[in-house]
Design a protein around this motif. Structure first.
Motif, PDB file in Angstrom:
ATOM      1  N   ALA A 124       0.830  -1.212   0.000  1.00 52.93           N
ATOM      2  CA  ALA A 124       0.000   0.000   0.000  1.00 52.93           C
ATOM      3  C   ALA A 124       0.860   1.255   0.000  1.00 52.93           C
ATOM      4  O   ALA A 124       0.649   2.177  -0.802  1.00 52.93           O
ATOM      5  CB  ALA A 124      -0.942  -0.014   1.194  1.00 52.93           C
ATOM      6  N   PHE A 125       1.853   1.299   0.878  1.00 56.00           N
ATOM      7  CA  PHE A 125       2.654   2.519   0.989  1.00 56.00           C
ATOM      8  C   PHE A 125       3.598   2.703  -0.200  1.00 56.00           C
ATOM      9  O   PHE A 125       3.859   3.839  -0.604  1.00 56.00           O
ATOM     10  CB  PHE A 125       3.431   2.524   2.303  1.00 56.00           C
ATOM     11  N   TYR A 126       4.092   1.619  -0.770  1.00 56.50           N
ATOM     12  CA  TYR A 126       4.925   1.788  -1.968  1.00 56.50           C
ATOM     13  C   TYR A 126       4.093   2.296  -3.147  1.00 56.50           C
ATOM     14  O   TYR A 126       4.569   3.104  -3.950  1.00 56.50           O
ATOM     15  CB  TYR A 126       5.624   0.477  -2.325  1.00 56.50           C
ATOM     16  N   LEU A 127       2.858   1.853  -3.253  1.00 56.81           N
ATOM     17  CA  LEU A 127       1.987   2.359  -4.321  1.00 56.81           C
ATOM     18  C   LEU A 127       1.602   3.823  -4.072  1.00 56.81           C
ATOM     19  O   LEU A 127       1.528   4.622  -5.007  1.00 56.81           O
ATOM     20  CB  LEU A 127       0.734   1.488  -4.430  1.00 56.81           C
ATOM     21  N   ILE A 128       1.385   4.178  -2.817  1.00 55.80           N
ATOM     22  CA  ILE A 128       1.119   5.588  -2.486  1.00 55.80           C
ATOM     23  C   ILE A 128       2.352   6.433  -2.793  1.00 55.80           C
ATOM     24  O   ILE A 128       2.250   7.553  -3.311  1.00 55.80           O
ATOM     25  CB  ILE A 128       0.710   5.719  -1.000  1.00 55.80           C
ATOM     26  N   PHE A 129       3.520   5.895  -2.474  1.00 54.34           N
ATOM     27  CA  PHE A 129       4.783   6.560  -2.796  1.00 54.34           C
ATOM     28  C   PHE A 129       4.885   6.809  -4.308  1.00 54.34           C
ATOM     29  O   PHE A 129       5.256   7.902  -4.749  1.00 54.34           O
ATOM     30  CB  PHE A 129       5.946   5.687  -2.313  1.00 54.34           C
ATOM     31  N   ALA A 130       4.534   5.807  -5.113  1.00 57.55           N
ATOM     32  CA  ALA A 130       4.595   5.951  -6.572  1.00 57.55           C
ATOM     33  C   ALA A 130       3.585   6.994  -7.057  1.00 57.55           C
ATOM     34  O   ALA A 130       3.887   7.799  -7.947  1.00 57.55           O
ATOM     35  CB  ALA A 130       4.318   4.603  -7.235  1.00 57.55           C
ATOM     36  N   PHE A 131       2.403   7.007  -6.467  1.00 57.05           N
ATOM     37  CA  PHE A 131       1.391   8.002  -6.842  1.00 57.05           C
ATOM     38  C   PHE A 131       1.872   9.415  -6.524  1.00 57.05           C
ATOM     39  O   PHE A 131       1.735  10.336  -7.345  1.00 57.05           O
ATOM     40  CB  PHE A 131       0.084   7.709  -6.111  1.00 57.05           C
ATOM     41  N   MET A 132       2.452   9.600  -5.332  1.00 56.06           N
ATOM     42  CA  MET A 132       2.930  10.917  -4.934  1.00 56.06           C
ATOM     43  C   MET A 132       4.086  11.379  -5.814  1.00 56.06           C
ATOM     44  O   MET A 132       4.187  12.560  -6.161  1.00 56.06           O
ATOM     45  CB  MET A 132       3.341  10.895  -3.460  1.00 56.06           C
ATOM     46  N   ALA A 133       4.963  10.450  -6.200  1.00 55.56           N
ATOM     47  CA  ALA A 133       6.075  10.801  -7.085  1.00 55.56           C
ATOM     48  C   ALA A 133       5.559  11.221  -8.457  1.00 55.56           C
ATOM     49  O   ALA A 133       6.074  12.166  -9.072  1.00 55.56           O
ATOM     50  CB  ALA A 133       7.029   9.616  -7.210  1.00 55.56           C
ATOM     51  N   THR A 134       4.523  10.547  -8.945  1.00 59.35           N
ATOM     52  CA  THR A 134       3.927  10.916 -10.231  1.00 59.35           C
ATOM     53  C   THR A 134       3.276  12.288 -10.146  1.00 59.35           C
ATOM     54  O   THR A 134       3.359  13.088 -11.094  1.00 59.35           O
ATOM     55  CB  THR A 134       2.882   9.867 -10.644  1.00 59.35           C
ATOM     56  N   ARG A 135       2.654  12.576  -9.007  1.00 57.90           N
ATOM     57  CA  ARG A 135       1.999  13.888  -8.829  1.00 57.90           C
ATOM     58  C   ARG A 135       3.005  15.029  -8.916  1.00 57.90           C
ATOM     59  O   ARG A 135       2.660  16.152  -9.335  1.00 57.90           O
ATOM     60  CB  ARG A 135       1.275  13.917  -7.468  1.00 57.90           C
ATOM     61  N   MET A 136       4.251  14.782  -8.568  1.00 60.33           N
ATOM     62  CA  MET A 136       5.283  15.812  -8.623  1.00 60.33           C
ATOM     63  C   MET A 136       5.532  16.309 -10.046  1.00 60.33           C
ATOM     64  O   MET A 136       6.056  17.412 -10.237  1.00 60.33           O
ATOM     65  CB  MET A 136       6.599  15.303  -8.039  1.00 60.33           C
ATOM     66  N   LEU A 137       5.169  15.537 -11.039  1.00 57.41           N
ATOM     67  CA  LEU A 137       5.416  15.921 -12.429  1.00 57.41           C
ATOM     68  C   LEU A 137       4.429  16.972 -12.919  1.00 57.41           C
ATOM     69  O   LEU A 137       4.632  17.567 -13.979  1.00 57.41           O
ATOM     70  CB  LEU A 137       5.327  14.686 -13.335  1.00 57.41           C
ATOM     71  N   LEU A 138       3.363  17.213 -12.154  1.00 59.25           N
ATOM     72  CA  LEU A 138       2.315  18.149 -12.551  1.00 59.25           C
ATOM     73  C   LEU A 138       2.450  19.458 -11.782  1.00 59.25           C
ATOM     74  O   LEU A 138       3.149  19.534 -10.767  1.00 59.25           O
ATOM     75  CB  LEU A 138       0.942  17.524 -12.294  1.00 59.25           C
ATOM     76  N   PRO A 139       1.805  20.536 -12.247  1.00 60.34           N
ATOM     77  CA  PRO A 139       1.873  21.825 -11.535  1.00 60.34           C
ATOM     78  C   PRO A 139       1.397  21.690 -10.091  1.00 60.34           C
ATOM     79  O   PRO A 139       0.446  20.963  -9.800  1.00 60.34           O
ATOM     80  CB  PRO A 139       0.917  22.713 -12.344  1.00 60.34           C
ATOM     81  N   ALA A 140       2.075  22.397  -9.200  1.00 56.33           N
ATOM     82  CA  ALA A 140       1.751  22.321  -7.779  1.00 56.33           C
ATOM     83  C   ALA A 140       2.014  23.666  -7.108  1.00 56.33           C
ATOM     84  O   ALA A 140       2.853  24.451  -7.560  1.00 56.33           O
ATOM     85  CB  ALA A 140       2.563  21.230  -7.100  1.00 56.33           C
TER      86      ALA A 140
END
Length: 402
Positions: A74-90
């Motif tokens: 669960a946490f590794y998949l959440i980690f991957a989701f959060m890393a992908t979110r970094m590629l978008l405007p924030a």
């Protein structure tokens, strides 16, 4: 599952039998886990780094292999989701997002370390940590340390933790888990009832209404989580009496007042004016705060509603709205601010899937998710480590532990 040592093979190093929940507790592992819990209580990232170091020493990433399952996945998949979110405007800077991602990576490593321990070892770890906290109470009484003072000026025992609510939530979750495992799975555990009593004393000493309600909900649901027998009926009757007595105490009445003592019009008015105090109830100002945060997120635009402001949007130093003087006091709102609607669905779906592996449709969710409704538990290593540890113990301890 029982592990049996392989027969000796001449000329080859022999594997060590892996202990199960009926065998001796490995004290070095328990000691290492207690150290991680202590460091997490003292400082969030101290606990994260300690978890990473201890997990690697225990064998994570050894030979390039990664052990998955339950909360680790669960946490590794959440980690991957959060890393992908970094590629978008924030709205949050790169440093804040990286800090948030590193924290979740530490949670995954901690979960991997917990997965290498037996259920009994995990329970002894959390009980040992809380027993150490209990020894700090006399010092709190004499020298007024290990405490926090809330907005009303009330002194509350917090032990080593930053917030008294955190101590209350971990204590309540531990008491409920121990009682559930004893009744539902017949788990033998030395000093179980003294440990449960100690946890409940810590709940009251923390003066956390949320923790008290967590304990009440958990103990109230235990009779519904076991096979219906005459013994179950007696347990249910005693649990009902206990719940009534607890709610009649001053602490119980205060918890009820916080939930019902608020004016909807005042809550909405203060939310629109960004004035959150002086409402006579901590739950009332939380409601005003949540409404203001939700409205501000919607006003930010559809991108941020769907994908959030970026990891760490509610962290001190990175808070994205000018009126944010406090944390969100709700992990649902926190995830919504950081990762939007998509993040809420992804994060809580993955965690729910891991929690359901506890084989308890009631107690597992109460222990893990109730502290997140009106508190900061999901990204606080001091609380999350304890909740993951307890749920992992429920996953590992068989239905008939004796």
């Amino acid at each position: 599952m029982t592990y049996v040592a392989a027969p000796p093979v001449p000329g080859m190093a022999q594997p060590i039998a892996r202990p199960n929940d009926r065998q001796i507790v490995r004290q070095p592992l328990v000691g290492a886990m207690i150290i991680v819990l202590v460091l997490a209580s003292l400082q969030n990232f101290a606990g994260v780094f300690a978890a990473i170091v201890v997990a690697i020493m225990a064998g994570e990433f050894r030979d390039g292999r990664l052990r998955l399952g339950g909360f680790v996945t669960a946490f590794y998949l959440i980690f991957a989701f959060m890393a992908t979110r970094m590629l978008l405007p924030a709205s949050v800077g790169i440093d804040g997002q990286l800090e948030s991602i590193l924290r979740v990576f530490g949670f995954a490593m901690f979960s991997g370390f917990a997965l290498r321990m037996t259920g009994r070892e995990l329970l002894w770890s959390i009980v040992g940590y809380l027993a150490f906290t209990m020894f700090l109470f006399p010092i709190y009484l004499i020298w007024e340390v290990f405490e926090v003072v809330d907005f009303s000026g009330q002194r509350r025992f917090a032990g080593l933790m930053i917030h008294a609510n955190h101590l209350g939530y971990v204590s309540a979750a531990t008491a409920v888990t121990l009682a559930y495992l004893r009744f539902a799975r017949k788990m033998p555990f030395r000093f179980l009832w003294p440990a449960v009593a100690m946890c409940l004393v810590l709940v009251f000493m923390s003066r956390s209404s949320g923790a008290l309600l967590t304990a009440v909900a958990g103990f109230g649901l235990i009779p519904l989580s076991v096979r219906p027998t005459m013994r179950t009926f007696v347990i249910a009757a005693l649990a009902s009496i206990l719940v009534i007595l607890v709610m009649l105490t001053p602490e119980g009445q205060a918890a009820i007042d916080k939930l019902i003592n608020f004016d909807t019009r005042t809550v909405l008015t203060k939310a629109s004016r960004h004035q959150f105090g002086a409402q006579g109830s901590s739950f009332a100002w939380r409601m005003s705060y949540w409404i203001a945060l939700f409205n501000a997120q919607v006003d930010s635009g559809m991108l941020y509603v769907i994908l959030g402001q970026g990891g760490g949007a509610s962290t001190e130093g990175e808070r994205v709205f000018s009126f944010m003087t406090k944390d969100t006091h709700s992990d649902i709102i926190r995830v919504f601010l950081s990762f939007g609607i998509v993040g809420v669905i992804v994060v809580f779906s993955l965690l729910a899937k891991a929690v359901m592996k506890t084989r308890s449709a009631m107690i597992g969710p109460v222990v893990f998710f109730v502290p997140m409704l009106a508190g900061n538990s999901l990204f606080s290593s001091a609380v999350l480590f304890g909740l993951v540890l307890l749920c992992t113990a429920m996953i590992k301890i068989p239905d008939k532990a004796n």
